[in-house]
Design a protein around this motif. Structure first.
Motif, PDB file in Angstrom:
ATOM      1  N   ARG A 106       0.901  -1.266   0.166  1.00 12.27           N
ATOM      2  CA  ARG A 106      -0.040   0.045  -0.006  1.00 12.27           C
ATOM      3  C   ARG A 106       0.688   1.349  -0.124  1.00 12.27           C
ATOM      4  O   ARG A 106       1.953   1.266   0.562  1.00 12.27           O
ATOM      5  N   ASN A 202       4.769  -4.234   9.232  1.00 10.31           N
ATOM      6  CA  ASN A 202       3.478  -3.829   8.836  1.00 10.31           C
ATOM      7  C   ASN A 202       2.743  -5.091   9.223  1.00 10.31           C
ATOM      8  O   ASN A 202       2.530  -5.913   8.267  1.00 10.31           O
ATOM      9  N   PRO A 203       2.553  -5.514  10.398  1.00  9.73           N
ATOM     10  CA  PRO A 203       1.839  -6.816  10.753  1.00  9.73           C
ATOM     11  C   PRO A 203       0.397  -6.678  10.416  1.00  9.73           C
ATOM     12  O   PRO A 203      -0.353  -5.674  10.368  1.00  9.73           O
ATOM     13  N   TYR A 205      -3.419  -6.201  11.242  1.00 12.77           N
ATOM     14  CA  TYR A 205      -4.072  -5.320  12.513  1.00 12.77           C
ATOM     15  C   TYR A 205      -5.149  -4.827  12.196  1.00 12.77           C
ATOM     16  O   TYR A 205      -5.958  -4.039  12.943  1.00 12.77           O
TER      17      TYR A 205
END
Ligand code: GLN
Length: 298
Positions: A106, A202-203, A205
């Motif tokens: 993203r 960026n886990p 979430y």
């Protein structure tokens, strides 16, 4: 299903293909997004950049390319992501291949990587150690490895399919990254490097309850394992990553995390309890989107 018959692409002239795409999909996507689709499809199918596309408006394409545009429009009608149709996306000067096995990179994440690069530029020691957790397509690790070619870059993901895709992306971008399959929620294996100068992640979430507000192109086509966390424990990845970073970050190392916009203060508080000083950052839409943390000196 409504019984609609769709027009065919009126001719194989470039400007007719372009107009067809814009009118056929006009009700489904905003105009700016459709222009991006046109650019990406001509780039993916014919290898043309935007100036070439402008120059070739009056040219024609062959039947098999015309068919690819036809199917692209059909796919976009059912909200298949444009990046899946093209097979790739651009991320920080890298070309990153994507499939349903990985999250599509993203622009918010690209912004965070650019911030990380700005922070590290000029201060990063030779042969620094960098770690990307929950790497997915490998986009973050690869962009960092390209920018800091002397650094040792490691990247971890739970999914073997994602690791395979990330390895392929690293090769295609001539980046050297060590990929390891592991689950950050479980005890981690030893990695090739330690005392990291940067741990970035960026886990997943997104809360399950946020599904209702999400678009079909995400829900129907992207891997749930990369997106969702249980409603009753939305910060589970941050707890594990914080714990890991507390023991594996170099004393002056940076921890940079993409976060859920609804949990900025809570995520900061969690990291503070784990011994970090935190700084909450907003994305280009003005939403709380990342945290930069350093180890508390005390
Ligand atoms: N930002 C992504 C989305 O809204 C989610 C990314 C993530 O879960 N890490 O779809």
């Amino acid at each position: 299903m409504p019984n609609t018959t769709h027009m065919r692409i009126p001719s194989n002239r470039v400007r007719d293909i372009e107009r067809y795409l814009m009118t056929e999909l006009g009700g489904l996507y905003p105009e700016g997004e459709l222009r991006m689709f046109v650019r990406l499809l001509f780039e993916a199918f014919l290898g043309w950049d935007t100036p070439q596309l402008l120059l070739h408006r009056e040219n024609t394409v062959n039947q098999s390319d015309l068919l690819r545009f036809h199917w692209a429009v059909e796919d976009l009608r059912r909200f298949r992501p444009i990046q899946h149709i093209a097979g790739y996306t651009h991320f920080c000067d890298c070309r990153i291949e994507v499939s349903p096995d990985v999250l599509i990179p993203r622009p918010e994440t690209e912004e965070i990587v650019q911030q990380a690069i700005r922070r590290l530029e000029g201060t990063l020691r030779e042969e620094a150690n960098l770690l990307d957790l929950c790497t997915g397509s490998g986009c973050i690790a690869i962009a960092l490895a390209k920018r800091f070619p002397r650094a040792n870059v490691c990247a971890v993901d739970i999914s073997t399919k994602a690791v395979a895709m990330a390895e392929r992306n690293a090769r295609q971008n001539a980046a050297t990254v060590s990929f390891i399959q592991a689950d950050i929620l479980k005890p981690m294996p030893a990695l090739p490097h330690s005392a990291f100068d940067l741990i970035i992640s960026n886990p997943p979430y997104v809360q399950e309850q946020e599904r209702q507000q999400m678009e079909r192109n995400v829900l129907d086509f992207e891997p749930p394992v990369a997106l969702f966390v249980p409603d009753d424990d939305p910060l589970r990845f941050y707890r594990s990553i914080g714990q890991y970073a507390a023991t594996h970050l170099a004393p002056t190392g940076l921890l940079i995390l993409e976060i859920n916009e609804h949990f900025g203060p809570e995520t900061c508080q969690l990291l503070q309890q784990q011994g970090f000083e935190t700084q909450l950052q907003q994305d280009f839409r003005g939403k709380d989107r990342s945290i930069i943390a350093i180890r508390n000196k005390k």
